[in-house]
Design a protein around this motif. Sequence first.
Motif, short mmCIF file in Angstrom:
data_model
loop_
_atom_site.label_atom_id
_atom_site.label_comp_id
_atom_site.label_asym_id
_atom_site.label_seq_id
_atom_site.Cartn_x
_atom_site.Cartn_y
_atom_site.Cartn_z
N MET A 119 19.07 -14.91 42.56
CA MET A 119 19.87 -14.56 41.38
C MET A 119 19.33 -13.28 40.74
N SER A 120 20.25 -12.38 40.34
CA SER A 120 19.75 -11.13 39.74
C SER A 120 19.33 -11.38 38.29
N GLU A 121 18.39 -10.58 37.81
CA GLU A 121 17.88 -10.74 36.45
C GLU A 121 18.89 -10.25 35.44
N ASN A 122 18.89 -10.86 34.26
CA ASN A 122 19.75 -10.38 33.19
C ASN A 122 19.29 -8.99 32.73
N LYS A 123 20.23 -8.26 32.13
CA LYS A 123 19.93 -6.89 31.68
C LYS A 123 19.28 -6.91 30.30
N TRP A 124 18.44 -5.91 30.05
CA TRP A 124 17.91 -5.70 28.72
C TRP A 124 19.03 -5.19 27.81
N ILE A 125 19.08 -5.72 26.59
CA ILE A 125 20.11 -5.36 25.61
C ILE A 125 19.43 -4.67 24.43
N ASP A 126 19.97 -3.53 24.03
CA ASP A 126 19.40 -2.79 22.91
C ASP A 126 19.89 -3.40 21.59
N ILE A 127 18.99 -3.80 20.72
CA ILE A 127 19.37 -4.34 19.40
C ILE A 127 18.82 -3.44 18.27
N THR A 128 18.66 -2.15 18.60
CA THR A 128 18.08 -1.18 17.67
C THR A 128 19.18 -0.43 16.93
N GLN A 129 18.97 -0.17 15.63
CA GLN A 129 19.88 0.72 14.90
C GLN A 129 19.62 2.16 15.35
N PRO A 130 20.68 2.90 15.70
CA PRO A 130 20.46 4.29 16.11
C PRO A 130 19.95 5.13 14.92
N LEU A 131 18.96 5.98 15.18
CA LEU A 131 18.40 6.84 14.11
C LEU A 131 19.25 8.10 13.99
N THR A 132 20.33 7.98 13.23
CA THR A 132 21.22 9.12 12.99
C THR A 132 20.88 9.73 11.63
N ASN A 133 21.30 10.96 11.41
CA ASN A 133 20.98 11.62 10.13
C ASN A 133 21.71 11.00 8.94
N ASP A 134 22.66 10.07 9.23
CA ASP A 134 23.31 9.37 8.12
C ASP A 134 22.98 7.88 8.11
N ILE A 135 21.88 7.50 8.74
CA ILE A 135 21.47 6.08 8.68
C ILE A 135 21.04 5.77 7.25
N ALA A 136 21.34 4.52 6.81
CA ALA A 136 20.99 4.11 5.44
C ALA A 136 19.47 4.08 5.26
N HIS A 137 19.03 4.37 4.05
CA HIS A 137 17.60 4.25 3.75
C HIS A 137 17.43 3.44 2.48
N TRP A 138 16.22 2.93 2.28
CA TRP A 138 15.90 2.17 1.08
C TRP A 138 16.17 3.06 -0.13
N PRO A 139 16.84 2.54 -1.18
CA PRO A 139 17.17 3.39 -2.33
C PRO A 139 15.93 4.12 -2.87
N GLY A 140 16.02 5.43 -2.96
CA GLY A 140 14.91 6.23 -3.49
C GLY A 140 13.89 6.66 -2.45
N ASP A 141 13.97 6.09 -1.24
CA ASP A 141 12.98 6.40 -0.20
C ASP A 141 13.40 7.64 0.59
N THR A 142 12.48 8.13 1.42
CA THR A 142 12.73 9.34 2.23
C THR A 142 13.77 9.07 3.31
N PRO A 143 14.89 9.80 3.32
CA PRO A 143 15.90 9.59 4.37
C PRO A 143 15.38 10.01 5.75
N PHE A 144 16.11 9.61 6.78
CA PHE A 144 15.78 10.05 8.14
C PHE A 144 16.45 11.39 8.42
N SER A 145 15.71 12.29 9.02
CA SER A 145 16.31 13.55 9.45
C SER A 145 15.68 14.02 10.75
N PHE A 146 16.53 14.35 11.70
CA PHE A 146 16.09 15.01 12.93
C PHE A 146 16.75 16.36 13.01
#
Length: 212
Positions: free
Chosen positions: A1-28
């Motif tokens: 039997m073939s193995e199950n695939k790995w599934i990504d459960i990560t939020q993508p780090l986009t320049n408009d990802i939410a941040h904690w109110p008042g905290d440093t936003p993400f920027s690439f």
Amino acid sequence: MSENKWIDITQPLTNDIAHWPGDTPFSFELACTKKETGSVNIGQITSSVHMGTHVDAPFHFDDNGTTIDQLDVNIYIGKAAVIDVSHVTNITPKLLEGYKWEDDVTRILLRTSLPNNPKRFPKELPVLDPAIAPFLQQKEIKLLGVDMPSVDAPDSNELATHHALHDNGIYILENIMLDHISAGHYELIALPLAIQGADGSPVRAVIRRIEK
Ligand SMILES: N[C@@H](CC(=O)c1ccccc1NC=O)C(=O)O
Ligand SMILES: [Zn+2]
Ligand SMILES: [Zn+2]
């Protein structure tokens, strides 16, 4: 039997990802382009370490707590059970008691009623009763993952659930994405970066279903 695939459960780090109110936003951005250097593009990032899918080090809420680089990588790799608690807004030991607990599971990932929406900081979160911490310790859980930005309410000062989990030897993974994941048994990899002295770190979180 073939193995199950790995599934990504990560939020993508986009320049408009939410941040904690008042905290440093993400920027690439590109600090230098290939056109400028003649050889390579070079990116740079600025960000809070509590960004997107991330883990907390005890130092986040305890000045004497361990920092991210001091944590054992084994906490973040291994068997994990996804538990669906999306039918309630208050997660209590009594609720968790109703699930089937297996001896070899030392990590749990809670799929709550909060929909995955990486670009919006939620107004309200499902409540995690701090009393789940001693319950989970009894079940030998070492890592708790949640699909929300924090294990405490955003306006909480005392961070009762963070502290209760820490006091019971349970590490914290926040902002995973479980909307498309069904309850059951998985393997998890969610490794923090080795940032010296840091109170948290973004992770790439992936799971793979184990057939039982
Ligand atoms: N406890 C949250 C983060 C948090 O509390 C926070 C993050 C950035 C700036 C302020 C924060 N909390 C309280 O003001 C977390 O673990 O991600
Ligand atoms: Zn955090
Ligand atoms: Zn936290």
